[in-house]
Enzyme design. Structure first.
Site, PDB file in Angstrom:
ATOM      1  N   LYS A   1       2.291   2.371  -4.980  1.00 28.90           N
ATOM      2  CA  LYS A   1       2.835   1.792  -6.122  1.00 28.90           C
ATOM      3  C   LYS A   1       2.074   2.148  -7.597  1.00 28.90           C
ATOM      4  O   LYS A   1       2.542   2.307  -8.475  1.00 28.90           O
ATOM      5  CB  LYS A   1       3.385   0.584  -5.867  1.00 28.90           C
ATOM      6  CG  LYS A   1       4.136  -0.161  -4.897  1.00 28.90           C
ATOM      7  CD  LYS A   1       4.461  -1.346  -4.845  1.00 28.90           C
ATOM      8  CE  LYS A   1       3.385  -2.285  -4.291  1.00 28.90           C
ATOM      9  NZ  LYS A   1       2.910  -1.923  -3.115  1.00 28.90           N
TER      10      LYS A   1
ATOM     11  N   HIS B   1      -4.526  -1.522  -6.007  1.00 30.64           N
ATOM     12  CA  HIS B   1      -3.894  -0.144  -6.313  1.00 30.64           C
ATOM     13  C   HIS B   1      -4.749   0.736  -6.945  1.00 30.64           C
ATOM     14  O   HIS B   1      -5.709   0.586  -7.630  1.00 30.64           O
ATOM     15  CB  HIS B   1      -3.169  -0.384  -7.868  1.00 30.64           C
ATOM     16  CG  HIS B   1      -1.834  -1.139  -7.421  1.00 30.64           C
ATOM     17  ND1 HIS B   1      -0.911  -1.710  -8.558  1.00 30.64           N
ATOM     18  CD2 HIS B   1      -1.169  -1.643  -6.401  1.00 30.64           C
ATOM     19  CE1 HIS B   1      -0.083  -2.470  -7.966  1.00 30.64           C
ATOM     20  NE2 HIS B   1       0.038  -2.317  -6.561  1.00 30.64           N
TER      21      HIS B   1
ATOM     22  N   ASP C   1       0.818  -1.283   0.037  1.00 30.04           N
ATOM     23  CA  ASP C   1      -0.070   0.071  -0.055  1.00 30.04           C
ATOM     24  C   ASP C   1       0.990   1.270   0.038  1.00 30.04           C
ATOM     25  O   ASP C   1       0.409   2.328   0.489  1.00 30.04           O
ATOM     26  CB  ASP C   1      -0.859  -0.008   1.256  1.00 30.04           C
ATOM     27  CG  ASP C   1      -1.870  -1.212   1.482  1.00 30.04           C
ATOM     28  OD1 ASP C   1      -1.977  -1.784   0.496  1.00 30.04           O
ATOM     29  OD2 ASP C   1      -1.835  -1.761   2.532  1.00 30.04           O
TER      30      ASP C   1
ATOM     31  N   GLN D   1       2.106  -5.972  -3.013  1.00 27.69           N
ATOM     32  CA  GLN D   1       2.292  -5.858  -1.725  1.00 27.69           C
ATOM     33  C   GLN D   1       3.661  -5.325  -1.328  1.00 27.69           C
ATOM     34  O   GLN D   1       3.891  -4.480  -2.065  1.00 27.69           O
ATOM     35  CB  GLN D   1       2.363  -7.442  -1.351  1.00 27.69           C
ATOM     36  CG  GLN D   1       0.855  -8.288  -1.133  1.00 27.69           C
ATOM     37  CD  GLN D   1       0.646  -8.825  -2.539  1.00 27.69           C
ATOM     38  OE1 GLN D   1       1.138  -9.328  -3.255  1.00 27.69           O
ATOM     39  NE2 GLN D   1      -0.746  -8.499  -2.768  1.00 27.69           N
TER      40      GLN D   1
END
Ligand code: IMP
Length: 429
Positions: free
Chosen positions: A16, A41, A13, A222
């Protein structure tokens, strides 16, 4: 040199998706290498908000080829729903290709995820309940169903017959209702028909792309400390989010990973259970959660929040061979007062500088916190390093020095435009 890995430097989180979307415009390929729809995302473009769980964020760029790599586990329902939703928001998408060796997540994996979490009781991992762990377990025990089998109706029916039989024996031990192979086949065969055109070998194409200098971006999911081997086991995911996973999960050799950018927040968060040395359990943690709207994209769960842990980040920089850092959410900590960062740990009265690999030891460490000056200015309009308040610059420089890794990009808001490119030379090195 033409490849770039975007890796989560903390517990996931780290925003990205925004970075992948931002750089994806320049990439010929965006490739996901690990995980499944446990990832979340969010990409904001103008007035549109896209939520991705499986699709690489590169899908928003029509000229880009997006690949779901061999290292992934893919829920067909989730994938098709996501494709349909994304198409409703933006008609013109990039090309999607799915590796035939990726594994398929079926409803019995989700049942198993739930049953095993119940069994764990107080020690539950806090999984995303998407069946990810059981799908990877099947892969490792060589009972998994790969995409190549999924899209062939005869093979799918036969494999479901075998696997569901085994699952039912296991579910019966756990006192759960059994799965029905024929019902799953009836529901999933039409989904396989829709997915079939996307499934094709991509190893050769990617290797050729790298050899000819095309820009290939590997999109991590992740984060480093959720890695199956190097994370806070057992409170981890079942795949390899670290940069090495990009080679494992896509058919690219390790020397073909050129630039490796580690994305971290200006603070720390984690979802689910497990050690988190700099966690702020009280009011300040709540304030960060609200200011940063730290709620999971996949599960909606409130994230645990804490100070930036530089001991962990330095370890992450080394584990991932990071060539640069991307520091996000600098806007969120404005107005919090002085900011603290962990620069060491105390373990049973002894000072240590490293991250213990045993989770029980990590859970026992006390962080040594150093206070740094905070800021109150709204950073969202800032686009150049030179225009940042001096306290922000000092905060960033402190991180760079401690981790021995330059900050290539800074993010000062959720929108694509709210980004400061500090070191263009570090993006595609
Ligand atoms: P699983 O991947 O669903 O098995 O969950 C295992 C652990 O990884 C749990 O603590 C989850 O909260 C965490 N996790 C999985 N995916 C993400 C993610 O994308 N962001 C943050 N945490 C995640």
């Amino acid at each position: 040199m033409s490849t770039l890995v975007i890796v989560g430097a903390q517990w996931g989180d780290e925003a990205k998706g925004k970075l992948v979307d931002w750089l994806g415009g320049e990439a010929d390929y965006v490739v996901r290498y690990s995980g499944g729809n446990n990832a979340g995302h969010t990409v904001i473009v103008g007035d549109k908000t896209f939520k991705f769980h499986l699709l690489p964020a590169g899908i928003l760029h029509p000229s880009c080829i997006s690949i779901l790599g061999a290292g992934m586990v893919i829920c067909p329902k989730g994938l098709l729903e996501e494709l349909d939703k994304t198409r409703q928001l933006q008609a013109d998408l990039g090309t999607l290709k799915i590796h035939p060796a990726s594994h398929v997540v079926f409803p019995y994996h989700r049942t198993q995820d739930r049953l095993e979490e119940d069994q764990r009781g107080e020690n539950k991992i806090g999984t995303t309940s998407r069946g990810i762990g059981p799908a990877y377990t099947d892969k490792v025990s060589r009972n998994g169903i790969r995409m190549a089998e999924f899209i062939d109706p005869d093979r799918l029916r036969a494999r479901l017959g075998e696997v569901v039989g085994q699952k039912n024996a296991y579910f019966a031990q756990l006192g759960s209702e059994s799965a029905d192979a024929e019902a799953i086949f009836a529901e999933y065969a039409p989904l396989a028909d829709r997915i079939r055109p996307f499934v094709m070998d991509t190893d050769w194409e990617l290797q050729e792309a790298v050899r000819s200098g095309k820009k290939v971006l590997f999109e991590g999911a992740q984060g480093t400390f959720l890695d199956l081997d190097y994370g806070t086991y057992p409170f981890v995911t079942s795949s390899h989010p670290i940069a090495a996973g990009a080679a494992l999960g896509t058919g690219i050799g390790p020397r073909d990973l050129h630039s490796i950018l580690g994305v971290c927040k200006a603070y720390s968060t984690r979802v689910g259970s497990g050690p988190f040395p700099t966690e702020l359990a009280g009011e300040l943690g709540d304030q960060i959660r609200e200011q940063g709207q730290e709620y999971g994209t996949t599960t909606g769960r409130g994230r645990r929040c804490g100070w930036l842990d530089l001991v962990a980040l330095r370890h992450s920089a080394r584990l991932n061979s990071m060539t640069g850092l991307v520091i996000t959410r600098l806007d969120v900590v404005a107005g919090l007062g002085p900011l603290k960062v962990a620069t060491g740990y105390q373990l049973r009265g002894q000072a240590i500088q490293h991250v213990p690999s045993d989770g029980q030891e990590l859970a026992a460490v006390e962080p040594v916190l150093q206070e740094l000056e905070g800021w109150t200015e709204d950073l969202r309009g800032v686009r150049r390093w030179e225009d940042l308040p001096s306290a922000v610059k000092r905060y960033v420089e402190f991180i760079e020095e401690f981790c021995d890794c330059p900050a290539a990009v800074l993010s000062v808001g959720p929108d694509r435009a709210e980004t400061i490119l500090r070191r263009p030379d570090l993006i595609w090195i």
